[in-house]
Design a protein around this motif. Structure first.
Motif, PDB file in Angstrom:
ATOM      1  N   LEU A  55     -20.575 111.633 -18.759  1.00 35.98           N
ATOM      2  CA  LEU A  55     -19.735 111.075 -19.266  1.00 35.98           C
ATOM      3  C   LEU A  55     -19.067 110.026 -17.637  1.00 35.98           C
ATOM      4  O   LEU A  55     -18.892 109.070 -18.441  1.00 35.98           O
ATOM      5  N   ARG A  56     -18.296 111.197 -17.919  1.00 36.40           N
ATOM      6  CA  ARG A  56     -17.110 110.681 -16.377  1.00 36.40           C
ATOM      7  C   ARG A  56     -17.477 109.419 -15.340  1.00 36.40           C
ATOM      8  O   ARG A  56     -17.149 107.840 -15.711  1.00 36.40           O
ATOM      9  N   THR A  57     -18.526 109.760 -15.251  1.00 37.92           N
ATOM     10  CA  THR A  57     -20.008 108.437 -14.374  1.00 37.92           C
ATOM     11  C   THR A  57     -19.407 107.453 -14.983  1.00 37.92           C
ATOM     12  O   THR A  57     -19.797 106.469 -14.406  1.00 37.92           O
ATOM     13  N   PHE A  58     -19.999 107.671 -15.812  1.00 37.20           N
ATOM     14  CA  PHE A  58     -20.850 106.838 -17.234  1.00 37.20           C
ATOM     15  C   PHE A  58     -19.466 105.437 -16.750  1.00 37.20           C
ATOM     16  O   PHE A  58     -19.894 104.279 -17.066  1.00 37.20           O
ATOM     17  N   LEU A  59     -18.519 105.733 -17.337  1.00 35.02           N
ATOM     18  CA  LEU A  59     -17.594 105.686 -17.824  1.00 35.02           C
ATOM     19  C   LEU A  59     -17.161 104.423 -16.664  1.00 35.02           C
ATOM     20  O   LEU A  59     -16.732 103.656 -16.637  1.00 35.02           O
TER      21      LEU A  59
END
Length: 215
Positions: A38-42
């Protein structure tokens, strides 16, 4: 270093995990993996907030960030209580709740990644060299997490994923060198945009593999 709301949640989770405030260590580890993706998505979303359908994207991101902020508040409060010695209960319910909400958003996130992979970034939305290196680090962590899964799809792609990790690490190091030695060049922004596009596509492929990891 760029710090996202996911990083705060991860830091508090790891602190509380060391204090043995969870009975289900397997669920905590699963949540940490999901949060790293999810961090990569953000990170990816930072270059697409002004795209043509940015209204939907901003609404979607606001929902995700709202969930993370609420979880962050709960975990930060628990961490403060742990530090003061007043935390006496287990916190598995917090992990269960956050994991359920993160997993509920995964299909939409996968669709976002597919959409982004079809387009190219505009130079004025690109990351700087330093930030791009940190983004590479996030994607590399995702690749390492992906290799830990045991579904048939991941096992069949293990060699390709490992090879992709090697190439991405080489590209990351090349960005570091270029950022140090060529920062004054007029077209350096265009170069970083092209590199970020490539990293976005790797992030998309990695996330989609994560979605199908039990296949």
């Amino acid at each position: 270093m760029v710090h996202t709301c996911v990083d705060t949640v991860l830091e508090d989770l790891e602190y509380l995990e060391k204090g043995l405030f969870f009975d289900r260590g397997d669920l905590v580890e699963k949540l940490k993996v999901e949060l790293r993706f999810l961090r990569t998505f953000l990170w990816c979303s930072s270059g697409w907030r002004n795209c043509s359908d940015g209204g939907y994207l901003r609404s979607h991101l606001m929902n995700i960030e709202s969930v993370l902020r609420k979880a962050g508040e709960d975990l930060s409060f628990a961490r403060d209580r742990a530090i003061s010695g007043s935390l006496n209960e287990k916190l598995d319910h917090v992990v269960d709740d956050l994991l359920e909400k993160v997993e509920a958003s995964k299909v939409e996130i996968g669709e976002d990644f597919i959409d982004w992979a079809k387009h190219s970034l505009e130079p004025n939305n690109a990351m700087s060299g330093e930030v791009l290196v940190e983004f590479f680090d996030c994607v590399l962590v995702n690749l390492k997490d992906l290799l830990k899964f045991e579904g048939n799809l991941i096992l069949s792609l293990k060699e390709q994923i490992s090879a992709l990790e090697v190439k991405l690490r080489f590209l990351r190091n090349f960005v570091i060198f270029t950022n140090r030695q060529c920062s004054g060049y007029e077209n350096i922004g265009l170069f970083f945009t092209s590199i970020e596009d490539a990293a976005n596509k790797v992030a998309a492929i990695t996330y989609l593999c994560c979605l199908q990891r039990t296949a």
